[in-house]
Design a protein around this motif. Structure first.
Motif, PDB file in Angstrom:
ATOM      1  N   ALA A 161      49.196  41.311  47.575  1.00  0.00           N
ATOM      2  CA  ALA A 161      48.505  42.102  48.586  1.00  0.00           C
ATOM      3  C   ALA A 161      48.701  41.492  49.979  1.00  0.00           C
ATOM      4  CB  ALA A 161      47.017  42.182  48.259  1.00  0.00           C
ATOM      5  N   LYS A 162      48.639  40.174  50.071  1.00  0.00           N
ATOM      6  CA  LYS A 162      48.846  39.505  51.356  1.00  0.00           C
ATOM      7  C   LYS A 162      50.262  39.750  51.876  1.00  0.00           C
ATOM      8  CE  LYS A 162      48.695  35.050  53.707  1.00  0.00           C
ATOM      9  NZ  LYS A 162      48.482  33.582  53.581  1.00  0.00           N
ATOM     10  N   ALA A 163      51.248  39.718  50.966  1.00  0.00           N
ATOM     11  CA  ALA A 163      52.637  39.954  51.364  1.00  0.00           C
ATOM     12  C   ALA A 163      52.828  41.357  51.914  1.00  0.00           C
ATOM     13  CB  ALA A 163      53.569  39.726  50.165  1.00  0.00           C
ATOM     14  N   GLU A 164      51.958  42.307  51.519  1.00  0.00           N
ATOM     15  CA  GLU A 164      52.023  43.681  52.015  1.00  0.00           C
ATOM     16  C   GLU A 164      51.207  43.864  53.292  1.00  0.00           C
ATOM     17  OE1 GLU A 164      50.765  46.202  48.865  1.00  0.00           O
ATOM     18  OE2 GLU A 164      52.589  45.893  47.662  1.00  0.00           O
ATOM     19  N   GLY A 165      50.639  42.759  53.795  1.00  0.00           N
ATOM     20  CA  GLY A 165      49.886  42.842  55.035  1.00  0.00           C
ATOM     21  C   GLY A 165      48.420  43.173  54.866  1.00  0.00           C
ATOM     22  N   ARG A 166      47.914  43.155  53.644  1.00  0.00           N
ATOM     23  CA  ARG A 166      46.494  43.456  53.413  1.00  0.00           C
ATOM     24  C   ARG A 166      45.662  42.186  53.597  1.00  0.00           C
ATOM     25  NH1 ARG A 166      46.562  48.525  51.068  1.00  0.00           N
ATOM     26  NH2 ARG A 166      48.588  49.103  50.170  1.00  0.00           N
ATOM     27  N   SER A 167      44.491  42.343  54.173  1.00  0.00           N
ATOM     28  CA  SER A 167      43.668  41.167  54.470  1.00  0.00           C
ATOM     29  C   SER A 167      42.271  41.238  53.882  1.00  0.00           C
ATOM     30  CB  SER A 167      43.563  40.978  55.988  1.00  0.00           C
ATOM     31  OG  SER A 167      42.999  42.127  56.606  1.00  0.00           O
ATOM     32  N   ARG A 168      41.851  42.412  53.390  1.00  0.00           N
ATOM     33  CA  ARG A 168      40.512  42.561  52.814  1.00  0.00           C
ATOM     34  C   ARG A 168      40.644  43.031  51.380  1.00  0.00           C
ATOM     35  NH1 ARG A 168      37.343  46.548  56.464  1.00  0.00           N
ATOM     36  NH2 ARG A 168      35.671  45.967  55.001  1.00  0.00           N
ATOM     37  N   ILE A 169      39.968  42.347  50.484  1.00  0.00           N
ATOM     38  CA  ILE A 169      40.062  42.668  49.054  1.00  0.00           C
ATOM     39  C   ILE A 169      38.667  42.849  48.481  1.00  0.00           C
ATOM     40  CG2 ILE A 169      40.761  41.794  46.790  1.00  0.00           C
ATOM     41  CD1 ILE A 169      43.074  40.391  48.111  1.00  0.00           C
ATOM     42  N   ALA A 170      38.522  43.894  47.685  1.00  0.00           N
ATOM     43  CA  ALA A 170      37.254  44.160  47.006  1.00  0.00           C
ATOM     44  C   ALA A 170      37.516  44.284  45.508  1.00  0.00           C
ATOM     45  CB  ALA A 170      36.617  45.445  47.544  1.00  0.00           C
ATOM     46  N   ALA A 171      36.513  43.967  44.720  1.00  0.00           N
ATOM     47  CA  ALA A 171      36.668  44.027  43.269  1.00  0.00           C
ATOM     48  C   ALA A 171      35.422  44.611  42.634  1.00  0.00           C
ATOM     49  CB  ALA A 171      36.949  42.636  42.700  1.00  0.00           C
ATOM     50  N   LEU A 172      35.637  45.512  41.695  1.00  0.00           N
ATOM     51  CA  LEU A 172      34.564  46.079  40.877  1.00  0.00           C
ATOM     52  C   LEU A 172      34.797  45.564  39.465  1.00  0.00           C
ATOM     53  CD1 LEU A 172      32.188  47.963  40.413  1.00  0.00           C
ATOM     54  CD2 LEU A 172      33.799  49.868  40.210  1.00  0.00           C
ATOM     55  N   LEU A 173      33.950  44.669  38.989  1.00  0.00           N
ATOM     56  CA  LEU A 173      34.207  43.924  37.765  1.00  0.00           C
ATOM     57  C   LEU A 173      33.086  44.110  36.748  1.00  0.00           C
ATOM     58  CD1 LEU A 173      35.341  40.591  39.454  1.00  0.00           C
ATOM     59  CD2 LEU A 173      36.802  42.445  38.628  1.00  0.00           C
ATOM     60  N   PRO A 174      33.400  43.947  35.464  1.00  0.00           N
ATOM     61  CA  PRO A 174      32.362  44.048  34.430  1.00  0.00           C
ATOM     62  C   PRO A 174      31.434  42.842  34.467  1.00  0.00           C
ATOM     63  CG  PRO A 174      34.431  43.354  33.458  1.00  0.00           C
ATOM     64  CD  PRO A 174      34.733  43.699  34.884  1.00  0.00           C
ATOM     65  N   SER A 175      30.195  43.073  34.139  1.00  0.00           N
ATOM     66  CA  SER A 175      29.203  41.995  34.140  1.00  0.00           C
ATOM     67  C   SER A 175      29.248  41.265  32.792  1.00  0.00           C
ATOM     68  CB  SER A 175      27.804  42.573  34.394  1.00  0.00           C
ATOM     69  OG  SER A 175      26.836  41.545  34.439  1.00  0.00           O
ATOM     70  N   ASN A 176      30.282  40.438  32.609  1.00  0.00           N
ATOM     71  CA  ASN A 176      30.431  39.665  31.379  1.00  0.00           C
ATOM     72  C   ASN A 176      31.305  38.446  31.677  1.00  0.00           C
ATOM     73  OD1 ASN A 176      33.081  40.689  31.505  1.00  0.00           O
ATOM     74  ND2 ASN A 176      32.631  42.338  30.054  1.00  0.00           N
ATOM     75  N   GLY A 177      31.694  37.719  30.644  1.00  0.00           N
ATOM     76  CA  GLY A 177      32.485  36.519  30.832  1.00  0.00           C
ATOM     77  C   GLY A 177      33.816  36.785  31.507  1.00  0.00           C
ATOM     78  N   LEU A 178      34.456  37.887  31.143  1.00  0.00           N
ATOM     79  CA  LEU A 178      35.727  38.241  31.763  1.00  0.00           C
ATOM     80  C   LEU A 178      35.539  38.517  33.248  1.00  0.00           C
ATOM     81  CD1 LEU A 178      38.710  39.036  31.752  1.00  0.00           C
ATOM     82  CD2 LEU A 178      38.020  41.326  30.987  1.00  0.00           C
ATOM     83  N   GLY A 179      34.492  39.266  33.590  1.00  0.00           N
ATOM     84  CA  GLY A 179      34.222  39.563  34.985  1.00  0.00           C
ATOM     85  C   GLY A 179      33.935  38.307  35.791  1.00  0.00           C
TER      86      GLY A 179
END
Length: 248
Positions: A161-179
């Motif tokens: 994402a940084k290589a594409e010029g993006r600077s802001r990242i958001a994540a929607l993750l499961p509420s568990n060990g994987l998340g």
């Protein structure tokens, strides 16, 4: 947006991850040190393979076992001693059978919870375990984690994402060990990449929870209000004159 909604959770359910530097790893036996395959042989030492060959993950486990058979199909290859981690006694019993058969190495199991059961059995029998889980917390002396870890996955995404010029990242993750692992890895990757801390929200897996957190992470309410305000401020369209009557 990173969506951590995998059907198979490698934390209850997988590039190679080294154990902590302080851990001293025993040398794993080479193929040459293992007994050769014997047609029709049903018991005796071989490569212990622990996979779910029944139950919800049975299809995946069977596919992985077929891959192992292809990998060890050459002349002089060691015999595969496969055991079902979803069978009676679970992963621990499957590991005990492999150790009792004299298998000098164990491939598998698949999930983090099964690896936790197999680890003490392998340690007691002094049999190294190459687990397919992606949970690095399971790595310890005698146990290698071979799955692609969540930390590795999000790190690759962040730097792409940084290589594409993006600077802001958001994540929607499961509420568990994987998340939790994805969130930790994402935060560290953004720090290493010199990006702002990511926006991270979690959901509990229900449709309503995912919908609510998606609206929150996208700032839906603010965007909707801005659109409505813009629409109200727009001038009314000019009245249209009636079309002239047609000539007789």
């Amino acid at each position: 947006m990173l969506a951590g909604c995998a059907n198979l959770n490698p934390f209850g359910g997988g590039s190679a991850v080294s154990p902590p530097p302080s851990a001293v790893q025993p040398a794993a036996p080479t193929a040459a040190a293992l007994p050769p395959a014997v047609p029709g042989q049903a018991t005796g030492p071989g490569v212990g393979v622990l996979l779910p060959l029944s139950g919800p993950n049975g299809r995946l486990g069977t596919t992985m076992l077929d891959a192992a058979k292809l990998a060890l199909a050459g002349p002089g290859a060691p015999r595969i001693d496969a055991h079902d981690t979803a069978g009676p006694g679970g992963a621990a019993q499957a590991a005990r059978l492999a150790v009792q058969n004299g298998d000098p190495i164990i491939l598998g199991p698949l999930t983090s919870s099964d690896t936790a059961e197999v680890a003490p059995v392998g340690a007691a029998g002094q049999v190294p375990v190459l687990a397919f889980t992606s949970d690095v917390a399971q790595a310890r002396p005698g146990v290698w984690v071979m799955g692609i870890t969540p930390e590795q996955q999000v790190r690759r995404l962040v730097f792409a994402a940084k290589a594409e010029g993006r600077s802001r990242i958001a994540a929607l993750l499961p509420s568990n060990g994987l998340g939790d692992a994805l969130a930790s890895g994402l935060t560290q990757a953004c720090l290493d990449a010199g990006l702002a801390p990511p926006t991270i929200l979690t959901h509990v897996g229900t449709r309503d929870s995912i919908d609510a957190t998606t609206r929150q992470i996208s700032d839906y309410a603010t965007r909707e209000a801005a659109v409505e305000q813009q629409a109200e401020a727009a001038p009314a369209p000019a009245a249209l004159s009636p079309a002239p009557a047609a000539a007789p």
